[in-house]
Design a protein around this motif. Sequence first.
Motif: not given
Length: 407
Positions: A86-108
Amino acid sequence: MSDLTRSAPALPALPLWRILGDEGFRLFFPLCVLHGALWPFLWVAIDGLAMPLSGRVAPGIWHAHEMIVGCYGAALIGFLTTAVPEWTDTEPLRGRPLYALAAFWGVGRCVGLLGWDAAIGLAALADLAWMAALLAYIAGLSLRRRTDRLLAFMLWIALLIAAEMAARWGMLRGNADLAATGAYAAGFVFLGFLGIALARVTVPVTNLVLDPSEETSPFRPHPGRLNLSAGLVFVALAGEAFGLSDAVRGYLWIAAGAGFLDRVAENFVGRRFFRLEILGLALSAGFAGVGLMLIGASLLDAPIGPTAGLHMALMGGLGIGVLQVLSVAGLIHAGHSLPFPRGLRFAFLLIILAVLLRAGPDLGLFDHPFGAPYLASSLLWSAGLLVWLRLYRGYIGDAEHLRARGC
């Protein structure tokens, strides 16, 4: 029956994975709340803070690391992947990139729940992966949009990576002092994030409370104080890194605490100060400020243990601050506006009581309720977060807002 009275055909329901993967806040805010509500309760319910697979790493270090990097880390990912576009007026991450971040976070988080010493290396790689990915994402947007507005966030993410590396290396080597130092350094880094997040959130929220029409901007804080609290935390962290004397470090932490208390004074805008939208910001800064001052006082030989200040600052200041950010962003980015939903005061009250019950025995004010350390505090903390989830699940899973955007 005429066409005017015939009901419109029902739209097909969007799958949950599609809704949660639409923006960072939809996926990571619930993960933050569920982790923060369940993990501490399970640790206490099992046997105090004992963990089934913990050996060379003390359960207390696991607990501190998981609450800071786990619970607050999910809030950080959700906030930045939602607000930065929103601050940079760009499209947010959606779908696979978000779930990839969640997967890394979830392992820990799976490793941390069990205190699994044998998997510390795996958990370290997973946590460092999402931190590095977040840094690369923000740096890429900063370069693409040619803006310096994100440099402060990049600095604090880099410091978080350094603190995480120290904590995990201490865990791997069985060095309790290094592991604890790294874990608590990560907490102080999150206080730096809190300082700049409060600076970003306070102005629009206060103006929206003062003028819901958004035609004027009556609240205009002094720009020289915008990043004062975060800057003073950075200076105090530098004092720790350079091994300055206890007295010098004590005064630096007291100054950092004063920086947060300055934010409390800045929040006062008359009787509307007591609206939860503004009061929550002040409470977060107030608990952080008092906690840091208690830490400083303990270094100056005051009869106060360091854990009291740590819990006031990291559990109180950060906990209330995270809940406030989740509450504001969960409304605004779901296409709604202030005021907060009814019942949210109860969630904040439960969190405040949890912090006071946790810090009170460390300050010598009273004994642990029920004679069981941490039980009452963990129950109230979990209840407060679950109340928030109950109130906000409709905003998080609002499929109509996605359809309105053409998703």
